[in-house]
Each structure stands twice: as C-alpha cells, then as structure tokens.
Enzyme design. Sequence first.
Site, mmCIF file in Angstrom:
data_model
loop_
_atom_site.group_PDB
_atom_site.id
_atom_site.type_symbol
_atom_site.label_atom_id
_atom_site.label_comp_id
_atom_site.label_asym_id
_atom_site.label_seq_id
_atom_site.Cartn_x
_atom_site.Cartn_y
_atom_site.Cartn_z
ATOM 1 N N GLU A 190 0.985 -1.364 0.350
ATOM 2 C CA GLU A 190 -0.117 0.054 -0.161
ATOM 3 C C GLU A 190 0.773 1.349 -0.082
ATOM 4 O O GLU A 190 1.509 1.292 0.502
ATOM 5 C CB GLU A 190 -1.120 0.027 0.865
ATOM 6 C CG GLU A 190 -0.156 -0.681 2.156
ATOM 7 C CD GLU A 190 1.151 0.519 2.703
ATOM 8 O OE1 GLU A 190 0.831 1.551 2.985
ATOM 9 O OE2 GLU A 190 2.202 0.012 3.374
ATOM 10 N N GLU A 331 4.953 0.438 0.517
ATOM 11 C CA GLU A 331 5.059 -0.013 -0.513
ATOM 12 C C GLU A 331 5.288 -1.093 -0.914
ATOM 13 O O GLU A 331 5.657 -1.693 -2.228
ATOM 14 C CB GLU A 331 6.159 0.704 -1.736
ATOM 15 C CG GLU A 331 6.117 2.543 -0.987
ATOM 16 C CD GLU A 331 7.457 2.744 -1.374
ATOM 17 O OE1 GLU A 331 8.779 2.006 -2.155
ATOM 18 O OE2 GLU A 331 8.104 3.695 -1.834
#
Lengths: 363, 363
Positions: A190, A331
């Site tokens: 995310e 990430e």
Amino acid sequence: MTLALSDQDRAWLDELAASIYLVNGLARQRAEERQQTLIKPPGSLGELETISVRLAAILGSERPAPDGATVIVAAADHGVSADGVSAFPAAVTAAMTQGLLAPTAAGTGGAAISAIARSVRADVVVLDCGVNAELPDHPQLRKVAVRRGTDNLRVGPAMSGTEAVAMIRAGADAARAAIAGGADFVVPAEIGIGNTTAAAVITARALDRHPADVTGRGTGIDDAVLDHKIAVVAEALARADAEDPVEVLAEFGGFEIAAMVGMMLATADEQRVIVLDGFVEAAAALIAVSIAPAVNDYLVATGRCAERGHGAQLADLGLRPLWDLGLRLGEGTGGALAIPVLRAAAATLREMQTFAEAGVPTE
Amino acid sequence: MTLALSDQDRAWLDELAASIYLVNGLARQRAEERQQTLIKPPGSLGELETISVRLAAILGSERPAPDGATVIVAAADHGVSADGVSAFPAAVTAAMTQGLLAPTAAGTGGAAISAIARSVRADVVVLDCGVNAELPDHPQLRKVAVRRGTDNLRVGPAMSGTEAVAMIRAGADAARAAIAGGADFVVPAEIGIGNTTAAAVITARALDRHPADVTGRGTGIDDAVLDHKIAVVAEALARADAEDPVEVLAEFGGFEIAAMVGMMLATADEQRVIVLDGFVEAAAALIAVSIAPAVNDYLVATGRCAERGHGAQLADLGLRPLWDLGLRLGEGTGGALAIPVLRAAAATLREMQTFAEAGVPTE
C-alpha cells in the site's frame, strides 16, 4: 451512504469466502516428515524449516517449487489526512505512486519497492484505488478507483458498503491476474498518507484494544501528533459500533485496504502464498480472516514492523515474523525483500537429499 | 612440530596484511548523504540503509552494484573429535562434503548449501583442507590438504605454523579465484566435525573469556557432553599460552579455519564483501582481524547464531547481525541466504530516485 451490502454483493462475497479451501494437511504432514530425514541435524535450518512446511501446505506438495512473485501496490488517499495525523501532506500519496512508475536509468520506478523488486525478481503492479490526482496512463498501472479518496473516518463512514466490495473485487482481480501470470507469491502492499490511522481503527475494533495500544508513529510523527492521532482513532471508534468485517472496513478503512483484503481472499482461493508484511497490511489480514477464516494459513509473515499494534495483530493471527529489519516504509518493501528467503526455504525441502539418499552415517 | 613461522611465511603474511586498504571513507560519506535524499522518510529502510552504506564503503562507490557471490566451503577433520566432543562421528565430515558434490536431479549437490546457493544464484566451491577420506575428483572441489585432519588440540598443537600458513594461502587463493570469476560477495564457510571445539578455544583466547562462556552445543550435544567439551577447551587453553594470531590458529585451529582466515584476508585485499555468518567463521574473523585490523570493515554480519559465544565474538568485532533465523547448520547456509538481501540493500542506494529527481513535496 449506506454500509449495508446489496444482496448481490453479499452473495458474491459469501461465495468467495466459501470457496476457499483449507491448506493441504497431508502435504504439510509429508513435508514435516521429509524435513526430519534431510541431510542435516534435525532443526538446524531453524525458521527455514517452519516456513518450508507452511509453503508445502499452501502449495499442496512436500516438494514445493514457488518462484514467481508479484507485489501489488494499492494506492489511495484518506479523508482523515485532513486532520493532520501524518508527517507528510496528502499530495505525497500521488507523488509516491508516480515514483513507482517513473522511468529511470535502472528501469521503471525510482521508488524503494521498484529497486528491491528488480533485485529480487518480482513484478510490481500498481492499483490506483483512489489517489487524489489524475495519474498518467502506464502499463503497470490499473485504474480501479471509484473516487479520489475516502471521506474522513473520524466524522462518518469512510466509504459505502458497495464501494468496499468494489475495491475488494478490484484487489481480487489483480491478485488473480498476477497468479495467472505466474505469481506463486502475492505481496499485498500500500501507499496512502493517513492509512496507519485507518489501520489503527480497524485493529482496535478487530482486537478490542485501546487506541493507544494500536496507534503508532506511521512515517514518523512526533509525540504531540501521536496524541492527536490517538484521539482521532478514539473518536472514530466511539462514533460507530460496526462489528461485521465488511462494515468495519467501510466505516474505518481505506480503498487500498479494501483492495488488499480482496488480494488476500483471492490468493488464498487460488492456493498461493500471501506474503504479509506491515501494519496496514495486517489490518487488512484481520478483515480477510474474519470474512474467511481459512485465509489464515495462507499467510506468511515476514517483517516485524515498528508500528505499535503490529505485535498484537500477528499474535491474533498466530503468526511469527521472520525478522526485524526496522523497515517502516510500506510499498511492499519488506515482503519483497523476503521473497528470496521464502524461495530458498522451499528449495531446501525440494532439493536436499535425505540421509539415506546420500549414504551418510547418522551415528 | 613448531609453531614458529619461517621467515618466508612471515614475510608473505606481513606483506598481505600491509597491502589491505582501509574501506573508502569518502564513498561511505557520499552514501550516507545520498540515503538522506532518497524518496522515503529518512531511516524508513532500517537495516538496509546501514548495510547499503557499508557496501558502498567496501566497494568504493555511493552507488554500489555487487552481484556475484561465491560460497567457499572449507572442509577438514579434527583430531579433537576423537575426544567425543560432537554429536556426530568424524566420518560425517567426509559424507557431508561429498553431499555438496553429489549429482542430484536439481543439479550438483544435495546439501542444504547446494539447494540454497542455487536458489540465490551463488556459486559453491569446496576446499578439501584435510578431510579424513579420499574424496573423488570433482570440478567444484579443490584438494589443498597437507594432511587428513589436525592433531588433537587438547594434548598438543593442532598443526604447525607452516601448515597454518599453507592453509591461509589456500583460502586466499580460492577467494581470489572466486573474485576473478566475478564474486563481489565471498562467503567463507566450513564443514568439520569437532570444529566448534577449535573455534571455542580460539574465541576464549582471543577474547580472554572463560571456556563456559564461549563453548556451545555445536550440532546438538546434550548437557553431559557439553560439560566434557568445556573441560576439553579448558585443558587446551591451559596447555599453551600462545597470543600471536597465527600461533593461536596453529595451536588450536582447524585446517578449514585457517583457510577461512585466508579467504577473509584476500577478500579484504581485493576490496570485496566478506559475508560473515556462524560461530566457527567468526572465530576465523577474530584471527584475520588480529592479523590485519583493516579487515574488520569488510565484514558484513548476517545471522545471529545460537552457539554460545557468538554474541561475544560479534561484539568484539563491532558487528550487528541482520537477523536470527535459528540456523545452526554451517556450510555457509546463513551467509548464502543473506546474499539477496545484501544485493537489494545495494539496489536501493543505487537505483532509487531522490526527492528532487522525483519532484515529490517533502512538507
């Protein structure tokens, strides 16, 4: 805006949840037995042995051969970021997402996950689940957003039930596409300024914990902002008493969190490995496991993260993380970094000889 | 048998030690500065940042690009194994070494390190430094032994000074050959029933510690055997007061430990990365650093191992291990497993964009 799901959405979700198999107990047992006969003192490969058995159970073979890996980075903005709960402005969500796609000398992407994924031979797919900017078209980007950011979860539902299910579907579709393309490992990931606040509310509700126990510093806020963030989490919890996992997701979630729930459900349904790393990801896992308990055994936890509440999440899921490398970027960096270690764990179970095969004396 | 080195051996060793450069402080400084400007919150890549800077200093570039890796497994037998200090008979040394070379369906080698090295794209070279068996010829095997196992270190010197230097040379030659073949990472590794006893004696002497503080269970001995092993270590220490690192190595070492000392000296001399994992390996590092202090900064410690005394070794070397995965097998398994993580750490420093390059707002 209503949290109640349409009959059609509810039926789709129920069917998906019901279709998820338990992991393969027979393959697990055979893998455990095989580990005892390999040419090494029993237990001397430590965590690799535990992981290898878990991979065997997920993949249904005592000689598991997982290889392909896809990091699916879901990005979205959060209405709650207007409350000043983050060290960074909301515009960073779009900029970080574009950093994943930017052409660089090394290839596509100048973000940490881009560099790490290239290094570990993993693909990166980006889902725009509601970034508050018009992102450029790009072959690695799928635009699945229904709108550009959630409403502020402190004052009302972040999204509708219909929107939550739409994002679960989008995440599930992305995971199935990755698996169709060869991924044995799916890393839900995310980007979203404000999303540790959403994850903290979900975690507090799911685990029935005090906000201060599960609210952390995100990308690096100071004590005063942390106190404010805890108050925001508490206000949200007091506002709504949702217990149903999809309602909790809609009340307090983010679009990218909903997408990660979908990735997890679909990856389990396809009997592949969910690589779980990070606090926001674990909040999604709590929702996914509430929707379909069988998902739990498809999770492999990699990093212990510094965010407060992560330990409580993993304890609830019965997972022990592989390491603590102090990563707190998101990430999908932590999960991607673990892929080669998971591949190597499977390789020991698959390729080592037994004492009998090698003709080695054991006493 | 004499521990004193010939003038020729002493001159060779002094010249090698003197030729080892300090790591590149300028590259280290540039790498530290670059890490602060990359597109992420400062510090959010945790240990990867620290490692990336260390790799930059070793390789002399703030954009380090290490890739090739070679595990050099030195194998030898130990006279002290006749004292019953191990859970396995001495014959296992030869059998494990042959396990590294055996043809299997997956390729050469059915040992754990064979499977892991294939998985992480590392080469494996085996040095027969004194295995008590006639090993078959094999393209991955170099026979460098001067004899088939050390004398019992409890009752007298394990080897002569001339033999110690011969094995240091053999290890150095193997490391230089690996580096000439493209290795940026050299993983010194070992097989040798009885060698945790030798490593415990070296560690006790080098760190001036009590035998019980640095003597562990090796491949899995019980309490009674551990007590006996500690007594053997104490008896050896009481027998000889050597302090010079090469004399300590000859008195108490193993041929494979001497070879690992040589690998470390040569890898530092070639300005490549020494991947340090394991208790016996760290004993070799203590000797190598005593011979040439500049070696210290070429070491990257990967796993914390369960063997008692490992923490004291690393503390003396000023190293913090990356993880604790509970590995206690040897063969270079822990170091090999870390190679992809070290590559990824370098990739972040090398390939990530800066905030300025990415045009991301920082406040």
